[in-house]
Design an enzyme around this catalytic site. Structure first.
Site, mmCIF file in Angstrom:
data_model
loop_
_atom_site.group_PDB
_atom_site.id
_atom_site.type_symbol
_atom_site.label_atom_id
_atom_site.label_comp_id
_atom_site.label_asym_id
_atom_site.label_seq_id
_atom_site.Cartn_x
_atom_site.Cartn_y
_atom_site.Cartn_z
ATOM 1 N N HIS A 17 0.839 -1.200 0.000
ATOM 2 C CA HIS A 17 0.000 0.000 0.000
ATOM 3 C C HIS A 17 0.869 1.243 0.000
ATOM 4 O O HIS A 17 1.857 1.338 0.734
ATOM 5 C CB HIS A 17 -0.972 0.000 1.181
ATOM 6 C CG HIS A 17 -0.347 -0.065 2.538
ATOM 7 N ND1 HIS A 17 0.020 1.052 3.249
ATOM 8 C CD2 HIS A 17 -0.039 -1.120 3.335
ATOM 9 C CE1 HIS A 17 0.527 0.697 4.417
ATOM 10 N NE2 HIS A 17 0.507 -0.620 4.494
ATOM 11 N N ASP A 23 -0.516 4.203 0.650
ATOM 12 C CA ASP A 23 -1.071 5.158 1.617
ATOM 13 C C ASP A 23 -0.429 4.976 2.985
ATOM 14 O O ASP A 23 0.111 3.915 3.313
ATOM 15 C CB ASP A 23 -2.594 5.025 1.721
ATOM 16 C CG ASP A 23 -3.049 3.655 2.207
ATOM 17 O OD1 ASP A 23 -2.452 2.647 1.793
ATOM 18 O OD2 ASP A 23 -4.015 3.587 2.995
ATOM 19 N N ASP A 28 6.268 1.466 7.217
ATOM 20 C CA ASP A 28 4.934 0.947 6.862
ATOM 21 C C ASP A 28 4.342 1.749 5.709
ATOM 22 O O ASP A 28 3.575 2.673 5.944
ATOM 23 C CB ASP A 28 4.029 1.008 8.086
ATOM 24 C CG ASP A 28 2.701 0.307 7.888
ATOM 25 O OD1 ASP A 28 2.555 -0.434 6.900
ATOM 26 O OD2 ASP A 28 1.804 0.512 8.726
ATOM 27 N N GLU A 44 -5.326 0.933 2.162
ATOM 28 C CA GLU A 44 -5.111 -0.141 3.142
ATOM 29 C C GLU A 44 -5.266 0.354 4.565
ATOM 30 O O GLU A 44 -5.794 -0.356 5.423
ATOM 31 C CB GLU A 44 -3.716 -0.746 2.954
ATOM 32 C CG GLU A 44 -3.526 -2.106 3.625
ATOM 33 C CD GLU A 44 -3.085 -2.022 5.086
ATOM 34 O OE1 GLU A 44 -3.133 -3.056 5.777
ATOM 35 O OE2 GLU A 44 -2.686 -0.929 5.538
ATOM 36 N N GLU A 45 -4.822 1.569 4.826
ATOM 37 C CA GLU A 45 -4.854 2.104 6.186
ATOM 38 C C GLU A 45 -6.230 2.661 6.552
ATOM 39 O O GLU A 45 -6.450 3.041 7.699
ATOM 40 C CB GLU A 45 -3.803 3.207 6.347
ATOM 41 C CG GLU A 45 -2.359 2.754 6.155
ATOM 42 C CD GLU A 45 -1.846 1.896 7.296
ATOM 43 O OE1 GLU A 45 -2.653 1.488 8.160
ATOM 44 O OE2 GLU A 45 -0.634 1.620 7.317
ATOM 45 N N GLU A 81 4.185 -6.075 4.366
ATOM 46 C CA GLU A 81 3.947 -5.490 5.690
ATOM 47 C C GLU A 81 5.193 -5.614 6.570
ATOM 48 O O GLU A 81 5.949 -6.585 6.456
ATOM 49 C CB GLU A 81 2.768 -6.176 6.379
ATOM 50 C CG GLU A 81 1.419 -5.881 5.763
ATOM 51 C CD GLU A 81 0.967 -4.447 5.981
ATOM 52 O OE1 GLU A 81 1.571 -3.736 6.810
ATOM 53 O OE2 GLU A 81 0.013 -4.024 5.308
ATOM 54 N N HIS A 94 3.225 3.677 12.647
ATOM 55 C CA HIS A 94 2.098 4.497 13.110
ATOM 56 C C HIS A 94 2.490 5.438 14.247
ATOM 57 O O HIS A 94 1.615 6.080 14.836
ATOM 58 C CB HIS A 94 0.904 3.631 13.531
ATOM 59 C CG HIS A 94 0.271 2.883 12.410
ATOM 60 N ND1 HIS A 94 -1.067 2.514 12.428
ATOM 61 C CD2 HIS A 94 0.751 2.421 11.228
ATOM 62 C CE1 HIS A 94 -1.356 1.868 11.309
ATOM 63 N NE2 HIS A 94 -0.263 1.802 10.564
#
Length: 380
Positions: free
Chosen positions: A69, A71, A102, A136-137, A165, A351
């Site tokens: 991903h 995003d 990530d 995805e997020e 991931e 994150h």
């Protein structure tokens, strides 16, 4: 330009694009332009505000897919960062920026790995593809699942899929995810009768009625797991009742809860057991369910062997196969691909403020992806 600096240069370009879900900010356009030079046919599959990229090189099988991903989650308070989250910054042996771990480093590493592999082995067996999404997020309703539906409709089935991931823990390569638990959430509303606390005989307190049932749910052994999965877990995530006053019996109580379940249980089986338990306690209730994803599992086989061998050859680390953690887009891909595994860099800062990746891990990450392609697509 050396291979490791090629990965670094590309991940820096990606981090500099503030691609907070669902905005791709042309990350996929940048990647598509590079992949086209390597012989990939690139196709954008858009839905709403979401951008998805399907890029494939070759027509024969087996088809090896890298999924990821573009995003990222919002950076949060920028004043808490030591540097701008969207200005890639090298400091003390690390690259800082939102998406560094990530998962823009994984994407950059695989793209360079694919470039190297196809340049060295232009007549390789099978095909290579990338599936990238900007959803995805977030809700994950217009992203990977849409591409999988399109691939299924036209009979284009992957044989192996590596999801980039960030699965590593203490060191690069110590953990791969060969499956994920399913997620089943419930919103339970227990009905009572509002009244004055001094006259409980004229009211019916839903909290008092709910408490024994909730305690039993928390104490229940839903299953014992299996060789690959820990036992299914039940957790209450929110509990609400009352008006805020101390002298009013609430008219209803609302509970949000979640199961993270293994292949030893099914969504329907869990639902039936919950309803039976609530009925046993004589509750008047409404219960709404949301299935976030079913569990998937890739047993030991060609894909796990290829990746684990690549990790050992590159780093000397003996990778552990694990199914812990949250859900990922692997849950969608597993419906069209028989073997799915997740692997990427260390995840300690994902994150978080000051998200980072160790600079020294970029080249080994790329080499692991390239070695995995070699193990799957070159004659043995």
């Amino acid at each position: 330009m050396t291979a490791d600096s090629a990965v670094l240069a590309l991940v820096r370009e990606l981090i500099a694009r503030p691609s907070v879900t669902p905005d791709d900010v042309d990350c996929q356009l940048l990647l598509a332009q590079r992949l086209e030079h390597a012989g990939f046919r690139c196709e954008t599959i858009a839905r709403g505000d979401v951008t998805n990229l399907w890029a494939r090189r070759g027509n024969a099988g087996p088809l090896v897919v890298f999924a990821g991903h573009t995003d990222v989650v919002p950076p949060g308070p920028r004043d808490k960062w030591d540097s701008d989250p969207f200005v890639p910054t090298e400091r003390d042996g690390y690259l800082y920026g939102r998406g560094a771990a990530d998962m823009k480093s994984s994407i950059a590493a695989f793209v360079v790995a694919a470039e190297e592999f196809t340049a060295a082995h232009p007549g390789h067996d099978g095909s290579i593809a990338l599936l990238l999404t900007s959803d995805e997020e977030g809700p994950a309703v217009d992203g990977t699942v849409i591409v999988c539906d399109e691939l299924r409709a036209r009979g284009e089935q992957p044989d192996y899929c590596i999801v980039g991931e960030p699965t590593s823990g203490d060191v690069l390569g110590d953990t791969c995810k060969n499956g994920r638990r399913g997620s089943l959430s419930g919103r339970l509303t227990v009905k009572g009768i509002q009244g004055h606390v001094a006259y409980p005989h004229l009211a019916r307190n839903p909290v008092h009625q709910l408490a024994p049932a909730l305690a039993e749910m928390a104490a229940t052994e839903w299953d014992r797991g299996n060789e690959y999965f820990p036992p299914t877990t039940f957790q209450v995530s929110n509990l609400r009742a009352g008006t805020g006053a101390t002298n009013v019996v609430p008219g209803e109580a609302v509970v949000l809860f979640n199961f993270r379940f293994s292949t030893a249980s099914t969504p329907e089986g869990l639902k039936q057991r919950v309803h039976a338990l609530l009925d046993k306690h004589g509750l008047e209730y409404e219960l709404d369910w949301e299935l976030g994803g079913e569990p998937f599992l890739t047993p030991r086989g060609p894909l796990t062997d290829a990746l684990v061998a690549a990790i050992r050859a590159e780093t000397g680390v003996a990778a552990e196969l694990s199914t812990t953690g949250g859900t990922s887009d692997g849950r969608f891909i597993a419906k069209i691909c028989p073997q799915v595994i997740e692997f990427g860099p260390c995840n300690a800062t994902i994150h978080k403020v000051n998200e980072r990746i160790e600079l020294a891990s970029l080249e080994p990450l790329k080499n692991i992806y390239r070695r995995t392609l070699e193990n799957l697509l070159l004659p043995r």
